[in-house]
Design a protein around this motif. Structure first.
Motif: not given
Length: 597
Positions: A161, A164, A174, A343
């Motif tokens: 997380e 991301i 990505t 993704s």
């Protein structure tokens, strides 16, 4: 009571209380109609209410005439300020407060696990972005529900997380790869500082990523690298592909999947607990599962007490998506080790429909969608590895320290203030102080022939007499008495070791008045080296000389697994695994006992 303009006519209502069409037309559309007579209300109250309504609407009312003969006076009274006046008193403008990260020159990270973001300034190739945060069981209590092998382990999905969020910060779509290099264990009390470092993009737009952590109470401990990876921009989409479409044969809108048989998950978390994964309510998100060939489908949801709206994909929800794999191996497959091709297509999900496929080599692929069938996230490859017994306890910072002798910095023989004078007893010391006392006086410690116990006792008595005499004479107040031993810090000379223990107490009570110098047995100090030693001794109470180099002591954390004897890896040498810890129930004793375990 009505005076002046404002009232043009009175209109009588019909028996049913409804204004006739003719009367409405006569009054006009903009007329204010108030009743003078009301059913179930006395005439005085009804008439006064009508006057008040007209007054509020702007009609002049002669209140003095109305009140004539009643003894009351018509006076104007200031009413309270209107409660919703909407007059703002807060200063306008972009002001910063002490609690605002902008006050420290940082930007807000806008993520529950991260507190600030800063773009590094520097020469070309050295700048990048750093996201910082703090993890603790108090700030993120849901992390306490992820217990592995008895330790609170930050799940790999939480590190993903963070990756991301880092990708979003630099415009990448990505997480091309993310490898978890060390487990991140949270302490029971206090917090852990985290840094997510993002490098500058290369020619293809890829950015290197590193996730580091360190205990907030140990500023001298090195940062531990817990994950490294690569962030990549989105690949060019085909012209016919809609934006954000995930090309897959996974149709999550049909649920449960066709031709899939249900899998019993009622005892899933009991089986995981037997394997060392003691999940709490926040991570018990697996609701149902189905199997179709080599495909495994799962339905997972966040606990009602856990809010995932502020996350890209809440780590507890993502981690629950992996629990279906535990149905095959009872959780003994391990924890996430390496992610590839991750993704995120939608954020804030609280319920997921998941498809999982495992290859023959154990590599997994995942597709996650919301209850409507819209894609949420996809993982091209996930590799898990089992945790070795004791790996998490080894990852926890130990609380024991040991002395390391490190080279002294920035010393030269010329910095010594004066030539030292050597004394061997109280009589020589008393004779010395009759004149001008040198800046440094050396007292050489040597053992006696009475055995170890007698030698240590005799040396301690002799040193104690010197210390008392030195402190009793005010002429020694600006000088230092340095005790010279040979092999005391290594344990080769127990007599000298006893002296070091005694003089350390004197140093703590009288800073700057005493010093300790340990030299290798059989080595004679040159005048230049002695000058360097004395120069260092002006700032350091303890100095050692080894191999012609001046060393000073520094505390360093004991490396886990290196043994208590030091970094050389020597163990305790305990027979049959038994250790007696004197004062084992005290504060320091508990720390020692825990380190041994």
């Amino acid at each position: 009571a009505l005076a002046g303009e404002g009232v043009t006519r009175f209109v009588e209502l019909g028996p049913d209380g409804v204004l006739s069409g003719m009367a409405r037309e006569s009054a006009g559309d903009d007329a204010l109609l108030v009743p003078l007579l009301r059913k179930d209300r006395d005439e005085e109250t009804a008439a006064l209410t009508a006057l008040a309504r007209l007054h509020v609407a702007g009609t002049r009312v002669d209140w003095a005439a109305y009140l004539a003969g009643t003894g009351a006076r018509a006076e104007t009274v200031d009413l309270p300020t209107y409660a919703f006046q909407r007059q703002r008193y807060w200063p306008s403008g972009a002001l910063t407060r002490a609690g605002d990260v902008r006050f420290a020159g940082l930007g807000a990270a806008e993520h529950p696990l991260l507190g600030a973001a800063v773009e590094l300034a520097g020469t070309e190739g050295s700048d990048g972005v750093v996201l910082t945060g703090r993890l603790s069981l108090q700030s993120q209590p849901w992390l306490a529900d992820h217990v592995v092998q008895g330790s609170v382990l930050v799940p790999g999905t939480a590190l993903l997380e963070l990756a991301i969020r880092a990708a979003d910060e630099v415009g990448c779509d990505t997480v091309e790869e993310l490898t978890l290099s060390a487990p991140l264990v949270l302490p029971d009390h206090g917090g852990t500082r985290i840094q997510v470092r993002i490098g500058m993009p290369d020619a293809d737009g890829r950015c290197a990523l590193g996730i580091h952590a360190r205990g907030e109470d140990d500023v001298q401990a090195p940062w531990t690298v817990h994950a490294t990876g690569i962030l990549a921009p989105a690949a060019p989409a085909a012209p016919a592909a809609p934006v954000n479409e995930v090309r897959s044969d996974f149709d999550a809108s049909v649920w449960p999947p066709e031709d899939a048989r249900a899998v019993d998950v009622t005892d899933c978390y009991e089986r995981l607990a037997d394997a060392g994964f003691a999940y709490g309510p926040a991570f018990r998100g697996l609701r149902a599962a189905w199997r179709r060939g080599d495909e495994l489908f799962a339905e997972v949801a966040l606990d009602e007490a856990t809010d995932g709206s502020a996350f890209g994909l809440h780590p507890a929800l993502f981690d629950a998506a992996l629990h279906a794999f535990a149905l095959d191996d009872d959780g003994r497959g391990g924890v996430p080790f390496s992610w590839a091709g991750v993704s995120l297509h939608a954020s804030g999900a609280s319920t997921l429909r998941v498809r999982l496929i495992r290859d023959a080599d154990g590599t997994m692929a995942l597709e996650l969608a919301d209850p409507a069938g819209a894609p949420v996230a996809s993982v091209e490859s996930l590799v898990v590895r089992p945790l070795a017994a004791g790996q998490l306890s080894a990852a926890t910072h130990d609380s024991l320290y040991q002395v390391h002798w490190v080279p002294a910095r920035g010393t030269r023989a010329a910095e010594a203030s004066s030539e030292p004078v050597t004394v061997s007893g109280v009589a020589e010391l008393e004779a010395l102080v009759q004149g001008e006392v040198p800046t440094t006086v050396l007292a050489t410690v040597s053992g006696t022939a009475d055995g170890v116990v007698g030698s240590v006792h005799d040396a301690a008595v002799w040193v104690l007499e010197l210390v008392r005499s030195w402190l009793a004479d005010e002429r020694c107040a600006q000088s230092r008495l340095v005790f010279v031993t040979r092999g005391a810090v290594t344990g080769d000379d127990l007599t000298g070791s006893g002296v070091w223990g005694l003089v350390r107490s004197a140093v703590s009570e009288h800073p700057g008045r005493f010093g300790l110098l340990d030299v290798e047995p059989g080595v004679v100090l040159s005048a230049e080296l002695l000058g360097a030693v004395l120069a260092v001794g002006e700032a350091e109470a303890e100095v050692a000389v080894r191999g012609g180099e001046v060393l000073v002591p520094r505390l360093a954390r004991v490396v886990s697994g290196a043994g208590a004897a030091g970094a050389d890896g020597a163990g305790w040498g305990v027979a049959e695994g038994t250790v007696l810890v004197t004062g084992g129930t005290g504060g320091l004793g508990r720390v020692v006992a825990r380190h041994l375990v």
